[in-house]
Design an enzyme around this catalytic site. Structure first.
Site: not given
Length: 340
Positions: A130, A243
């Site tokens: 990710c 994130h």
């Protein structure tokens, strides 16, 4: 004519998000099967306006199915992905199992879609980590213009990257700190995550790096350019989804921050939000549920000859996992299978 699609791990965070995105993007699905482990058989999940019941992955026959999106972790993937691939079903795998296999393409469609044809060696395509996925989307247009030599990145990664138990731990610890006698001890993480940051994601290696930090370097090289040097510090933060990354870039050719901004504005998958004023940037809470990789705080690094700094934010359950997998399926359909 559409595709017969399988989603393996349909009851997890990423699997459910895969189903949402397949429906949102109107992927041409003729038939869909949702799979889970035996203990979750019959669990209901949503796909658009339909409610589906999960089937047992152990007994499922992949013969006649076109594409399988896997979100079941490396252990089960090692068992079931080769079975699906051997049956003629192309596997798009979200685990780390095949990312570093030279016979399996590692794809971020905005960056290296042309590598999709390598899938035929094993009938498997890997989805990157990710934190890597959003970073290479931001790096690609800069690399094309000025050739990146070195990247120094610090990540601020949400707990959803660890799974539902981590989300629950953050929630329960946060509540427990306000209710005397209801404190929640760390179980998922080695230290308290509520109101804290933990500079440790995945296992430690002999080099002192964590596996997550190693992944970012290895995957960037495979996806973008093996000559790029990458050093990372990966940190878990008390954020549920999204994130963030602080990225320092050194290029071979000089690139002015204003030109870099223009290049990024035109790049696929990127949304630049960069006003040099309070609030003129994107934070993780603002990217939840969105497709874009957001870039802010673009500026020159005056400490080196050809340097840039930028801030990069994305929904890790989407671009970092489920969205990227569906985008790979779209590339596969458009360039290779051509049924939809």
């Amino acid at each position: 004519m559409g595709y017969r699609v399988v989603v393996a791990g349909a009851t997890g965070n990423v699997g459910r998000e895969m189903l949402n995105i397949l429906a949102e993007r109107e992927f041409p699905v003729d038939e869909i099967a949702v799979l889970a482990s035996r203990r979750s058989i019959g669990t209901e999940v949503s796909f658009g306006d339909k409610t589906l019941k999960t089937k047992d992955i152990e007994t499922f026959d992949f013969t006649g199915w076109d594409i399988a999106l896997f979100a079941i972790g490396s252990g089960p993937t090692k068992e079931y992905a080769p079975r699906a691939a051997a049956a003629g079903c192309v596997v798009i795998d979200n685990s780390s199992l095949y990312r570093y296999d030279p016979d399996v393409p590692l794809i971020v469609p905005e960056v290296n879609a042309e590598a999709i044809h390598g899938y035929s060696k094993k009938n498997i395509i890997a989805n990157p980590n990710c934190s890597t996925a959003q970073m290479v989307v931001a790096l690609k247009p800069i690399h094309d213009r000025a050739k990146i030599k070195r990247v120094v990145v610090s990540t601020y990664q949400s707990v959803s990257g660890t799974g539902k138990a981590a989300i629950d731990e953050l929630w329960n610890q946060t509540k427990g700190l306000y209710v005397p006698g209801q404190e929640v001890a760390p179980e998922v993480y080695p230290k308290q995550i509520a109101f804290n940051v933990i500079p440790h994601i995945d296992v430690f290696l002999d080099s002192g790096d964590t596996k997550e930090e190693w992944k970012m370097a290895a995957e960037t090289k495979k996806i973008l350019d093996p000559a790029i040097k990458v050093t990372a510090t990966c940190v878990r933060v008390p954020v549920f989804v999204g994130h963030s990354e602080s990225i320092n870039i050194e290029t071979e050719d000089f690139l002015d921050w204003e030109e870099a901004t223009d290049i990024l504005r035109e790049a696929p998958g990127i949304l630049v939000v960069d006003k040099r004023e309070p609030g003129g940037y994107v934070t993780p809470i603002e990217c939840v549920g969105e497709y874009a990789t957001y870039v802010s705080r673009i500026r020159q690094d005056a400490t080196i000859e050809n340097g840039l700094n930028l801030w990069c934010v994305s929904d890790n359950l989407r671009k970092g996992a489920a969205l990227n997998a569906v985008q790979i399926a779209e590339v596969l359909g458009n360039r290779v299978l051509k049924k939809g």
